[in-house]
Design a protein around this motif. Structure first.
Motif, PDB file in Angstrom:
ATOM      1  N   GLN A 641      30.557  39.832  -5.245  1.00 22.94           N
ATOM      2  CA  GLN A 641      29.210  39.578  -5.084  1.00 22.94           C
ATOM      3  C   GLN A 641      28.369  38.923  -6.363  1.00 22.94           C
ATOM      4  OE1 GLN A 641      26.821  43.738  -5.262  1.00 22.94           O
ATOM      5  NE2 GLN A 641      26.456  43.259  -2.998  1.00 22.94           N
ATOM      6  N   ARG A 642      28.601  38.883  -7.640  1.00 28.39           N
ATOM      7  CA  ARG A 642      28.391  38.795  -9.173  1.00 28.39           C
ATOM      8  C   ARG A 642      28.199  36.788  -8.545  1.00 28.39           C
ATOM      9  NH1 ARG A 642      30.598  43.593 -11.193  1.00 28.39           N
ATOM     10  NH2 ARG A 642      32.194  41.910 -12.125  1.00 28.39           N
ATOM     11  N   ARG A 643      29.919  35.995  -8.455  1.00 29.50           N
ATOM     12  CA  ARG A 643      30.120  35.071  -8.457  1.00 29.50           C
ATOM     13  C   ARG A 643      29.202  34.393  -7.310  1.00 29.50           C
ATOM     14  NH1 ARG A 643      34.739  33.502  -9.925  1.00 29.50           N
ATOM     15  NH2 ARG A 643      34.204  31.539  -9.108  1.00 29.50           N
ATOM     16  N   GLN A 645      26.473  35.567  -5.054  1.00 31.93           N
ATOM     17  CA  GLN A 645      25.024  35.223  -5.393  1.00 31.93           C
ATOM     18  C   GLN A 645      24.139  34.563  -6.843  1.00 31.93           C
ATOM     19  OE1 GLN A 645      24.222  39.860  -5.697  1.00 31.93           O
ATOM     20  NE2 GLN A 645      23.663  39.802  -4.476  1.00 31.93           N
ATOM     21  N   TRP A 646      25.177  34.286  -7.679  1.00 32.82           N
ATOM     22  CA  TRP A 646      24.841  33.284  -9.137  1.00 32.82           C
ATOM     23  C   TRP A 646      25.256  31.724  -7.876  1.00 32.82           C
ATOM     24  CZ3 TRP A 646      23.049  32.445 -13.711  1.00 32.82           C
ATOM     25  CH2 TRP A 646      23.214  31.306 -13.764  1.00 32.82           C
TER      26      TRP A 646
END
Length: 660
Positions: A641-643, A645-646
């Protein structure tokens, strides 16, 4: 500007990591397994070095234990060589019947049950940490035999630095690290053959004197301590010299890294190791006796022997130094065994849910990075705790080795008893394992009793703690599996109604990209959550899965093909379900060791192909979050998710509740 700087920094870190640890392996290379596997000679270097290097401390400990009764050393040498061949033959049988490796853990698990398996596996884990520690400590002792006493205070620091070096080398890859160390191994073999033949040939005239000393010593001891006292003295020296045999199991544990045909390669490697170890350990005891070795402060017995035998040679001091330096370097090679086999035992136990599943994962270099790091860090902590004391470490080391040996021999004895109607030679094989069991159990009992207060207690405490931890982890995974089984039972075969949709997904329609693993109630629950949470929103569903190559699947080309086929079949079932529910569906699969990197790449490609897409994934959620949940259950969903969304891709994590 900030994003460009961050990208540049990531690129620099990636290049630096590649320079240190090596480039990723190409998983589709048809010759990958052949290139990474070891021929018998290299396997002898990488795995046999542990056994051969034990001649650096095992015979010395046995000889020291004899004290003034050195007339027994010749008999001790014969028994040592015989024991090496008996245990090696027994493990050759294990190689034959358990060709996928795993050694004592697999034998105990299959033949004696999972409880015996976890005891054997836990003992092996502690054993391999001690393999690394005692090998490095012995290496430092050997090297510092030629360093002034004033510098001996730096022994522990040098040992820790060597452990860090080995961690880096093994993360690069097993074959690469062994290839670097092969010349060291060959120098050791050459110099020690020269040392031992020199000792035997130049002191051949002393055999008559030694024989006379045997008669005199035996007569004296019979009158003073009696035959029972002599037997107990011999048994004590034989048992406390048990470090001589500690590396024999390494070959059966490491079969996965050997070249096909693995059984023949493994048995040949075992023969090389047994012959070289029996020759070296036995003749060292003989040379100690012929030369009349006595302790010298700051030097090992082998250093004293080399100094004595090469004293009159041209460049004798240099030859002696090279001999002992190669011994120290070989001990460093022997520490390699702990990094090769320890993580493999961890991965086997992780597959059986005794340890966190992440210990079965492979890095992009196809090494078990998590296990390597844990083994190395634990070895450094033990080095600091014991101050690098070889005597203390060998005691701790031997206890667990012979616990595993005993369970392995007991398991194989049961194996041949069960096969007595099928194997016409079962009596011969059984007799070897029974003799091995008696020898190993005897050494285990005597060493534990004699050295309990000198470090044996710590080994038992460490092993018991690992066993208890394994049972706690297993219990947690068992509870989670029960909750997941309920999902499977409720959702895998539920009926559908409505019009089936066999159309291809349309580029401009709203698209749900669902990340899945195997076809299970977990994945079906996630799909239904998407459709019910966002009713009549999405027209397309794209399923994405990664065929994760871990230690369980990385055993050969056939296993990889089976893994890909299994993942593809699961994806096909998801696509079929989505179409029956009325959605246009397709799937994507990739093969990798790192889920996050692979999923991010695939989702970015799909994001360009379907610009109106959202990524969905499920995540286990517990009623009461505990501190250990993140260790036992990966945080892959959050990392993805972090990757994403970035990178501008909307990613939604849907909770999957499990009541335990």
């Amino acid at each position: 500007m900030g994003q460009e700087f961050s990208t540049a920094r990531q690129s620099l870190v990636r290049r630096l990591a590649t320079a240190i640890f090596g480039a990723p392996k190409y998983l589709k290379d048809p010759g990958l397994f052949h290139k990474m596997s070891l021929i018998p000679v290299l396997a002898w270097v990488g795995l046999g070095a542990d056994g051969l290097s034990s001649s650096s401390y095992g015979p010395e400990e046995a000889f020291r234990t004899l004290g003034s009764h050195t007339y027994l050393a010749m008999a001790l040498a014969a028994f040592a060589a015989l024991t090496v061949f008996i245990i090696s033959y027994a493990y050759s049988r294990i190689i034959e019947h358990f060709p996928h490796g795993g050694g004592g853990y697999i034998v105990a698990s299959h033949m004696l049950g999972p409880d015996a398996g976890v005891v054997s596996g836990s003992a092996l884990l502690v054993d391999y940490v001690l393999t690394i520690t005692v090998s490095i400590a012995s290496c430092v002792d050997a090297l510092f035999s030629y360093v002034p006493q004033a510098y001996h205070v730096w022994k522990v620091e040098v040992g820790c630095a060597l452990a860090v070096l080995l961690i880096v080398m093994n993360i690069r890859g097993v074959k690469e690290s062994i290839a670097v160390m092969a010349p060291i191994f060959m120098v050791f073999v050459g110099t020690h053959v020269l040392l031992l033949l020199n000792g035997i040939l130049t002191h051949a005239d002393r055999f008559a004197h030694v024989a006379a000393g045997f008669r005199t010593g035996l007569s004296h001891d019979l009158s003073s301590i009696g035959i029972f006292g002599i037997l107990m003295l011999f048994l004590r020296a034989y048992s406390l010299g048990g470090g001589t045999y500690t590396g024999i199991e390494a070959v059966s544990n490491g079969l996965q890294i050997m070249r096909e045909p693995r059984v023949q390669t493994g048995k040949r490697t075992m023969m090389y190791m047994a012959t070289s170890l029996a020759f070296t350990a036995g003749l060292l005891l003989v040379c100690y006796t012929l030369v009349g070795i006595s302790p010298v402060a700051g030097k090992t017995f082998n250093a004293v022997l080399a100094d004595t035998l090469f004293a009159g040679w041209p460049f004798g001091a240099t030859i002696a130094f090279i001999t002992i330096f190669s011994e120290g370097a070989l001990l460093l090679v022997a520490a390699q065994t702990g990094f090769v086999d320890g993580p493999r035992v961890m991965s086997n136990m992780a597959v059986d849910s005794w340890l966190p599943h992440r210990f079965g994962a492979l890095s992009v270099r196809l090494t078990m990075r998590n296990g390597i790091l844990l083994m190395g860090i634990a070895a450094i902590l033990l080095m600091l705790y014991t101050g690098g004391s070889v005597s203390a470490l060998v005691v701790m080391y031997s206890i667990n080795v012979f616990l595993t040996f005993s369970l392995s021999q007991l398991g194989m004895s049961r194996f041949y008893i069960q096969r007595r109607h099928e194997d016409p030679q079962w009596v011969r094989h059984l007799s070897v394992h029974l003799v091995g069991l008696i020898l190993c159990a005897t050494i285990l009992v005597v060493t534990t009793f004699e050295k309990f207060a000198e470090g044996g207690w710590l080994t038992l405490v460490m092993t018991s703690a690992v066993i208890a931890l394994c049972y706690l982890i297993k219990g947690h995974y068992r509870s989670v599996r029960k909750g997941m089984a309920q999902l499977d039972e409720a959702l895998l075969d539920f009926p559908t109604s409505g019009i089936r949709n066999d159309a291809d997904p349309c580029r401009n329609d709203l698209t749900a990209i669902q990340l899945v693993s195997a076809y299970s109630g977990f994945g079906v629950h996630t799909l239904l959550s998407i459709l019910t949470t966002f009713p009549k929103t999405y027209k397309n569903v794209i399923f994405v899965s990664v065929a994760v190559i871990d230690s369980g699947s990385f055993k050969g080309a056939e296993e990889l093909a089976a893994l890909e086929s299994s993942v593809q079949q699961g994806l096909d079932k998801y696509v079929e379900l989505a179409r029956r529910l009325g959605y246009a569906a397709e799937c994507r699969m990739t093969v990798a060791t790192d889920v996050v990197e692979s999923v991010v790449e695939v989702c970015k490609e799909l994001g360009e192909q379907y610009p109106r897409s959202t990524v969905f994934t499920g995540q286990l959620t517990f009623r009461l979050e505990k501190f250990y949940h993140r260790m036992l259950h990966n945080e892959t969903a959050f990392a993805i998710q972090r990757r994403l969304q970035w990178d501008g891709l909307t990613t939604v994590i849907l909770p999957i509740r499990v009541s335990i």
